[in-house]
Write a protein that holds these residues in place. Structure first.
Motif: not given
Ligand code: PID
Ligand code: DGD
Ligand code: CLA
Ligand code: PID
Ligand code: PID
Ligand code: PID
Ligand code: PID
Length: 312
Positions: A35, A37, A40, A180, A184, A186, A188, A191, A283, A285-286
């Protein structure tokens, strides 16, 4: 066309192989080796550059071919019909032919960099070996036809809108949510984890809705969004976080993209995703970020969406 005819020959030689692959295998979510990232992300970046260079009309047709193919899946392995298999190959061959060879080779080389050399042999061990060899031989013949029809220059860059309401709203959203974004992790591997208790066919339904949405998007705005992501990848820091300005440009581009399709198409994606992503995921993620930053970001998003809806 020549690529369409070549795809039929490719289908003759590769459909047995296609039937033997277990398309529902969770292994395809895993990194193809160690792995890494940031490495990748480089490979994804090359795919984004290739996508941005491709003919938008041919990308749309490839998305439509995939949607149709999802509709003809049968059997436990999730294989599409022979006709749709050929149609997907033809559509992808045309996409490849619409970009210069160097863009395709840059994807190949960067994916090779993150792929353990033992992966191909392992994949082959899961199917009938001679069928895999036959399919590869046919791919080599197919690629000559693609190369023969290939352009030597990329399609023109996108026209990026400016001074629009969505652009203005994206500034407010980005100011409210950049803290925010910095919270995060990024880099990790979380995902890549499968959604617990969800099968591949269930998840595929949500992917299909995204493909349908992609096929309806304005081609110029999609290209602009891809270019904005490529630029943003160019400004990441050691934690994978892009600059505030590039983050804003990504939000603006995605807001315009969403506004280019009907509301119901967007809600179909949301509703199908909500079926596979349960509250334990959100939750979790939060719990890893500063809650005040997340709530400020959410408030920013729910304000932004009204501006998007108004120009939809
Ligand atoms: C809650 C309650 C509500 C209020 C609210 C609330 C909070 C929600 C939340 C939060 C949601 C949330 C989501 C987050 C998402 C992050 C997504 C990131 C994706 C990253 C990727 C990275 C990558 C790669 C990449 C390719 C690699 C793999 C990876 C290979 C083969 C609870 C506040 C709304 C933070 C996809 C691209 C490099 C993984 O809802 O009342 O707080 O956060 O390395 O491919 O290796
Ligand atoms: C979220 C959404 C983010 C979830 C992140 C995980 C997504 C994982 C995707 C898995 C990908 C699978 C594909 C694999 C790819 C393999 C490739 C080979 O945290 C909800 C409930 C439903 C959430 C799930 C649906 C998310 C759909 C998002 C579409 C994304 C598509 C893209 C997917 C990835 C592909 C990318 C190209 O909406 O959402 C949190 C919300 O959860 C929290 O609930 C909301 C309520 O819905 C809303 O009504 C309201 O109550 C809100 O607001 C709270 O909470 C209140 C106030 O009303 C606001 O005004 C404001 O003040 C706020 O509080 C402040 O806190
Ligand atoms: Mg992106 C979305 C990562 C390239 C087009 N993309 C997402 C997010 C995730 C992501 C952060 C999905 C998970 C989620 O909703 O988290 N993309 C990502 C990476 C890369 C990439 C790592 C690699 C380069 N994307 C990429 C390319 C394209 C797209 C090349 C084509 C041009 N992407 C695209 C679209 C969408 C995404 C169209 C989405 O709709 C989806 C998304 O963000 O939905 C909200 C939550 C989101 C974030 C952490 C980042 C956004 C922050 C917002 C603006 C504020 C936060 C609100 C709140 C706290 C949480 C969301 C609530 C929800 C109900 C909306
Ligand atoms: C070798 C040795 C020689 C013989 C040889 C040989 C083999 C070379 C090979 C090979 C090259 C090769 C290339 C392949 C390339 C695959 C490319 C895939 C690209 C994927 C993309 C994904 C995406 C998207 C998408 C559009 C979005 C952006 C993205 C927009 C605007 C070694 C045999 C010649 C297989 C682009 C499509 C959704 C990122 O040379 O002796 O064997 O294979 O989301 O863009 O929306
Ligand atoms: C080469 C050398 C250079 C010149 C060059 C060159 C060519 C590169 C090429 C090319 C790359 C390329 C790629 C192609 C890929 C085709 C992939 C087809 C996939 C079909 C699928 C169908 C399906 C489904 C679906 C989802 C289901 C599974 C299925 C589940 C979970 C080499 C010309 C640059 C053609 C996936 C969609 C329904 C099977 O670089 O010198 O020429 O072509 O049912 O999922 O059920
Ligand atoms: C709720 C309750 C109300 C209040 C409310 C509320 C919230 C609703 C929400 C929400 C809706 C919503 C929607 C979101 C949608 C995200 C869509 C993402 C799409 C991703 C795509 C990916 C892709 C590609 C791409 C193009 C390729 C195809 C693909 C081609 C031609 C609950 C607040 C109103 C977040 C399309 C882009 C590369 C598949 O209603 O009381 O909160 O969020 O590769 O296509 O290449
Ligand atoms: C709603 C309700 C309906 C009306 C509606 C509606 C609106 C939906 C909308 C909308 C959806 C939507 C989505 C948006 C998403 C924005 C996502 C931004 C992501 C930015 C990133 C930046 C970055 C990078 C990058 C990769 C790095 C990480 C970073 C790694 C591994 C709600 C109007 C239909 C705007 C990810 C790219 C460099 C952080 O549905 O009633 O309005 O907008 O550096 O990756 O390092």
């Amino acid at each position: 066309d020549e690529i369409g005819d070549a795809a039929k020959k490719l289908g003759d030689a590769s459909y047995s192989f296609a039937k033997e692959v277990d398309w529902n295998n969770g292994i395809f979510l895993q990194a193809p080796g160690k792995f890494q990232p940031l490495q990748a992300l480089k490979a994804i970046d090359k795919m984004i550059e290739m996508g941005a260079a491709a003919d938008p009309k041919l990308l749309k047709e490839a998305a439509e071919a995939h949607h149709k193919a999802i509709g003809s899946i049968s059997g436990p392995n999730g294989v599409t019909s022979r006709a749709d298999w050929d149609a997907v190959n033809a559509a992808l061959g045309r996409v490849v032919a619409s970009v210069p060879k160097a863009k395709v080779m840059a994807v190949y080389d960067s994916v090779k960099d993150i792929t353990d050399p033992k992966v191909p042999a392992y994949m082959k061990s899961l199917v009938n070996g001679p069928d895999a060899e036959k399919a590869y031989q046919a791919f080599l013949e197919f690629k000559d036809v693609v190369a023969k029809n290939q352009v030597t220059t990329a399609s023109a860059p996108a026209v990026v809108p400016s001074g629009d309401k969505i652009g203005e709203a994206a500034k407010a959203l980005s100011d409210a949510s950049y803290p925010f974004i910095k919270d995060i992790d990024w880099l990790s591997d979380i995902y890549l984890k499968p959604l617990t208790g969800k099968t591949a066919p269930e998840t595929l339904k949500a992917i299909d809705k995204m493909i349908v949405m992609g096929a309806k998007m304005d081609g110029n705005l999609l290209k602009a969004a891809a270019e904005a992501h490529h630029k943003a990848i160019g400004s990441i820091d050691a934690n994978g976080v892009t600059s505030a300005a590039d983050y804003e440009a990504v939000n603006a581009a995605l807001g315009r993209l969403v506004a280019s399709v009907p509301k119901s198409t967007v809600m179909d994606v949301y509703n199908s995703m909500a079926k596979v992503v349960d509250s334990t995921v959100t939750n979790n993620m939060f719990s890893k970020v500063n809650p005040l930053d997340a709530m400020a970001a959410a408030k920013g998003f729910y304000t932004f969406k009204d501006v998007v809806e108004a120009s939809q």
